[in-house]
Motif scaffolding. Structure first.
Motif, PDB file in Angstrom:
ATOM      1  N   ASN A  82       5.394   3.284  -6.657  1.00  0.00           N
ATOM      2  CA  ASN A  82       6.718   3.455  -7.268  1.00  0.00           C
ATOM      3  C   ASN A  82       7.789   2.622  -6.566  1.00  0.00           C
ATOM      4  N   ASN A  83       7.494   1.322  -6.422  1.00  0.00           N
ATOM      5  CA  ASN A  83       8.404   0.443  -5.698  1.00  0.00           C
ATOM      6  C   ASN A  83       8.344  -0.952  -6.334  1.00  0.00           C
ATOM      7  N   SER A  84       9.421  -1.337  -6.994  1.00  0.00           N
ATOM      8  CA  SER A  84       9.432  -2.603  -7.735  1.00  0.00           C
ATOM      9  C   SER A  84       9.323  -3.830  -6.838  1.00  0.00           C
ATOM     10  N   ALA A  85       9.541  -3.683  -5.537  1.00  0.00           N
ATOM     11  CA  ALA A  85       9.450  -4.818  -4.612  1.00  0.00           C
ATOM     12  C   ALA A  85       8.020  -5.099  -4.171  1.00  0.00           C
ATOM     13  N   LEU A  86       7.076  -4.208  -4.465  1.00  0.00           N
ATOM     14  CA  LEU A  86       5.747  -4.336  -3.884  1.00  0.00           C
ATOM     15  C   LEU A  86       4.797  -5.188  -4.718  1.00  0.00           C
ATOM     16  N   HIS A  87       5.211  -6.429  -4.918  1.00  0.00           N
ATOM     17  CA  HIS A  87       4.318  -7.423  -5.504  1.00  0.00           C
ATOM     18  C   HIS A  87       3.299  -7.829  -4.440  1.00  0.00           C
ATOM     19  N   ALA A  88       2.218  -8.455  -4.862  1.00  0.00           N
ATOM     20  CA  ALA A  88       1.137  -8.818  -3.928  1.00  0.00           C
ATOM     21  C   ALA A  88       1.652  -9.677  -2.780  1.00  0.00           C
ATOM     22  N   GLU A  89       2.471 -10.666  -3.103  1.00  0.00           N
ATOM     23  CA  GLU A  89       2.978 -11.570  -2.058  1.00  0.00           C
ATOM     24  C   GLU A  89       3.854 -10.819  -1.062  1.00  0.00           C
ATOM     25  N   MET A  90       4.706  -9.933  -1.589  1.00  0.00           N
ATOM     26  CA  MET A  90       5.603  -9.165  -0.722  1.00  0.00           C
ATOM     27  C   MET A  90       4.805  -8.276   0.225  1.00  0.00           C
ATOM     28  N   LEU A  91       3.771  -7.621  -0.310  1.00  0.00           N
ATOM     29  CA  LEU A  91       2.951  -6.742   0.521  1.00  0.00           C
ATOM     30  C   LEU A  91       2.200  -7.544   1.584  1.00  0.00           C
ATOM     31  N   ALA A  92       1.664  -8.704   1.194  1.00  0.00           N
ATOM     32  CA  ALA A  92       0.951  -9.551   2.162  1.00  0.00           C
ATOM     33  C   ALA A  92       1.892 -10.004   3.283  1.00  0.00           C
ATOM     34  N   ILE A  93       3.099 -10.399   2.923  1.00  0.00           N
ATOM     35  CA  ILE A  93       4.085 -10.835   3.922  1.00  0.00           C
ATOM     36  C   ILE A  93       4.466  -9.679   4.842  1.00  0.00           C
TER      37      ILE A  93
END
Length: 197
Positions: A82-93
């Motif tokens: 439930n977090n719009s910022a948690l795209h794959a790239e963002m999570l990897a970073i």
């Protein structure tokens, strides 16, 4: 009344986690020699995320540039957490910076890092590339492949990539594009949620 109730129930901690299957699928420190090898991992992460029902059809990984050592991975976790910022790239970073104990991946004078993403980044993730400190961005499927599913990628233009390159980020696009786009198609066939349309 409703707003004050939400505020009184608000938690002070945001917990960001990988799906449970990540540790059994990924071995950190493994060396991936070529862009194709690194992209195959990002694509497999995206495919597993779809097949296991833990998120959208996007995967990413951070590698140490010269050795190819796997530092971190990310899968789209928007709906799961439930977090719009948690795209794959963002999570990897985020996970790479956490694992390295640094707010920037440019802190070391002896190491630089590549972000490999199964798809061209959206506007948010492309912006994060600049701030993350990665040295290089490698992508698979392109923006048109994502927007064909009605994912909203935001204001990304050819100048966006030029801007990054002018600031020292090397960019390689279209690596194993067909294989990466096939995961997007799998997600479409399975009726995956388009959460930002």
């Amino acid at each position: 009344m409703a707003e004050s109730r939400v505020m009184s129930d608000a938690r002070e901690t945001v917990l960001i986690t990988w799906p449970e299957w990540i540790p059994e699928t990924v071995e950190f420190g493994t060396r991936y020699e070529t862009d194709d090898d690194r992209m195959r991992l990002a694509i497999e992460l995206s495919r597993q995320n779809v097949v296991r029902g833990t998120g959208g059809p996007f995967g990413a990984a951070i590698f140490e540039h010269s050795t190819g050592a796997l530092i971190s991975v990310g899968v789209n976790s928007v709906v799961r957490l439930n977090n719009s910022a948690l795209h794959a790239e963002m999570l990897a970073i985020m996970m790479a910076q956490h694992r390295l104990g640094s707010y920037t991946l440019a802190a070391s004078s002896s190491a630089s890092y590549d972000l490999v993403s199964s798809c061209d980044p959206c506007a948010m993730c492309l912006g994060a590339v600049l701030w993350s400190g990665v040295h290089r961005l490698v992508t698979g499927a392109d923006r048109d492949d994502a927007t064909a599913l009605s994912f909203e990628e935001g204001p990304v233009f050819p100048q966006s990539y030029t801007y990054l390159q002018e600031r020292g980020v090397a960019i390689t696009r279209g690596v194993l594009r067909q294989e990466a786009a096939a995961v997007l198609e799998l997600y479409r066939r399975q009726g995956g949620q388009i959460y930002n349309a």
